[in-house]
Design an enzyme around this catalytic site. Structure first.
Site, PDB file in Angstrom:
ATOM      1  N   CYS A  80       0.830  -1.212   0.000  1.00 47.81           N
ATOM      2  CA  CYS A  80       0.000   0.000   0.000  1.00 47.81           C
ATOM      3  C   CYS A  80       0.868   1.267   0.000  1.00 47.81           C
ATOM      4  CB  CYS A  80      -1.004  -0.032   1.147  1.00 47.81           C
ATOM      5  SG  CYS A  80      -2.314   1.188   0.992  1.00 47.81           S
ATOM      6  N   HIS A 184      -3.895  -5.113  -0.212  1.00 55.36           N
ATOM      7  CA  HIS A 184      -3.487  -5.614   1.104  1.00 55.36           C
ATOM      8  C   HIS A 184      -3.504  -7.144   1.128  1.00 55.36           C
ATOM      9  CE1 HIS A 184      -3.306  -1.816   3.347  1.00 55.36           C
ATOM     10  NE2 HIS A 184      -4.161  -1.406   2.424  1.00 55.36           N
ATOM     11  N   GLU A 186      -2.508  -9.055   3.362  1.00 54.18           N
ATOM     12  CA  GLU A 186      -2.872  -9.529   4.708  1.00 54.18           C
ATOM     13  C   GLU A 186      -4.376  -9.495   4.944  1.00 54.18           C
ATOM     14  OE1 GLU A 186      -1.720  -6.580   3.964  1.00 54.18           O
ATOM     15  OE2 GLU A 186      -2.495  -5.041   5.332  1.00 54.18           O
TER      16      GLU A 186
END
Lengths: 204, 250
Positions: A80, A184, A186
């Protein structure tokens, strides 16, 4: 050891949790200690919020040098704002980035009012080239995005992933030991975990 | 293409996930991590946890739930209910929430939204708007639709975005609990006035309502609770139905 660079912008726990999930036996550190970043085998450079704040916090913690050093020398994953900061320049606050990637960070200015900013949600990632980091992930898989700015690298060769939001934009950059993504991983469920697992196995 | 999102909403009280109709006859719905995993496996795009704990003493218990879910489920997590101060936002984000939803406190203290957005970024600040039709307009209500505020819903939505909300969660208090569909007129009116994504909430009774919420209500995401909790539909079924109606889903 994998070091996740902590410069006080946002919560890095989900990045840590996701690495723990895919690689429970590996040592993962969330750290703002430049010595540990230097000692790490691999470095993760996350970021959220506004890029000018991120650059300021990074600078105040004297971490710019160790991040640039890691980006030149070892497997390096930007996430990001961590991707955006690698570039030369950002429209957000009209500031300089770290200049590791030749590119600029631009704001989404959609013509269609129903293309909202931030670009938020699950979007498809097309791959102009193969890369170890994409192993085990189907082309055009969806990842979770939340951002109002995107990167525009100077050379097509830097683009490892593209996404369409009103028009195509670069959402993954690769250069030697660097792989950096706008989405993202994650927070991108199975596909994201696979990408992080690939990073734990990536040798450059 | 960017997919429209389906977000199941889980009610939490005293550290447990519960289900009930209109907050009465609450029964324990099971382990939060197991429920979150189940929705994740079915393809939920995000999860929203709403803390309905009445007493502030037990409100911290939700932190433990979020911590446990965030260790196992890797999709965005939003938490709302009882968020009053910047410090509440910080603690929820540190526990593993990706976004925090602010409702009544934004009305009592609009600068909370600006302060939280400045500190943590707009991407993690959702403002929840509870609105009711009054004449030709919609008005903001608090306390489950009982207390009028005198605020016009559309101006309020714009004000919240100006202050840094990155997303709006819009619940029609006329429709909530009725199972007759979203207030699509309200959602479309707000969606065409703000640049940030909106989530439609309140009133879902069947899968066509989700489709209408996207097409007629111009919502970027649809939130539902009871149709998923009571097993009437799975998220997989909801997605298949939306895909069949030519809506882009994940």
């Amino acid at each position: 050891m994998i070091a996740i660079v902590d410069y006080g912008m946002g919560n890095l726990r989900s990045v840590f949790n996701a690495f723990k999930k895919v690689s429970p036996n590996q040592k993962i550190l969330v750290t703002s200690d430049s010595k540990l970043i230097q000692a790490a085998d691999k470095v993760v450079f996350p970021g959220q919020g506004a890029m000018p704040d991120c650059v300021r916090e990074l600078s105040e913690r004297n971490l710019i040098e160790s991040v640039i050093d890691a980006a030149r020398n070892k497997p390096f994953l930007g996430i990001c704002i961590g991707l955006q900061m690698l570039n030369n320049f950002s429209e957000e606050g009209n500031i300089k980035g770290l200049g590791i990637i030749d590119g600029r960070v631009l704001k989404f200015k959609p013509k269609n009012h129903f293309n909202k900013v931030p670009h938020m949600g699950w979007n498809e990632v097309h791959r102009p080239k193969n890369h170890f980091m994409w192993n085990g992930i189907p082309n055009n898989e969806r990842f979770y995005f939340v951002h109002s700015y995107y990167v525009q690298p100077q050379s097509r060769n830097l683009v490892a992933g593209e996404c369409v939001y009103e028009k195509p934009f670069c959402c993954a950059v690769s250069k030697d030991n660097i792989f950096a993504v706008q989405f993202h991983p994650e927070k991108s469920s199975q596909a994201g975990l696979q990408l992080l697992q690939n990073f734990t196995r990536w040798k450059v | 293409m960017l997919a429209k999102r389906i977000i199941p909403c889980l009610d939490v009280t005293n550290g447990r996930v519960v289900k009930g109709v209109n907050f009465v006859d609450l029964i324990d719905a099971g382990d939060p991590v197991e429920i979150a995993k189940k929705y994740n496996d079915q393809g939920a795009d995000e999860l929203t946890f709403l803390d309905i704990t009445a007493s502030s003493d037990n409100r911290d218990l939700i932190l433990g739930i979020i911590e446990r879910v965030a260790e196992q489920v890797f999709i965005p997590l939003t938490v709302g209910g009882g968020v009053r101060a910047v410090n509440d936002v910080r603690r929820l984000l540190n526990a593993g929430a990706d976004k925090v939803s602010i409702n009544t406190a934004a009305i009592n203290n609009p600068s909370l939204v600006s302060n939280a957005a400045d500190r943590f970024g707009s991407q993690c600040i959702v403002v929840a708007i509870d609105a009711k039709k009054t004449g030709n307009d919609w008005e903001i209500f608090t306390h489950g639709g009982r207390n009028p505020t005198g605020l016009n819903a559309i101006s309020w939505a714009k004000e919240m975005v100006r202050r840094g909300a990155g997303e709006l969660l819009i619940t029609s208090m006329d429709k909530d609990g009725t199972k007759s569909g979203f207030d699509n007129e309200l959602n479309a009116a707000i969606s065409s006035e703000v640049d940030v994504p909106i989530i439609a909430s309140g009133g879902v009774g069947n899968l066509d309502h989700l489709v209408d919420g996207i097409i007629e209500g111009k919502a970027d995401a649809v939130l539902a609770a009871s149709i998923f909790h009571f097993g009437e539909y799975t998220i997989t079924e909801a997605k298949n139905h939306m895909r069949h109606k030519k809506i882009e889903v994940r």
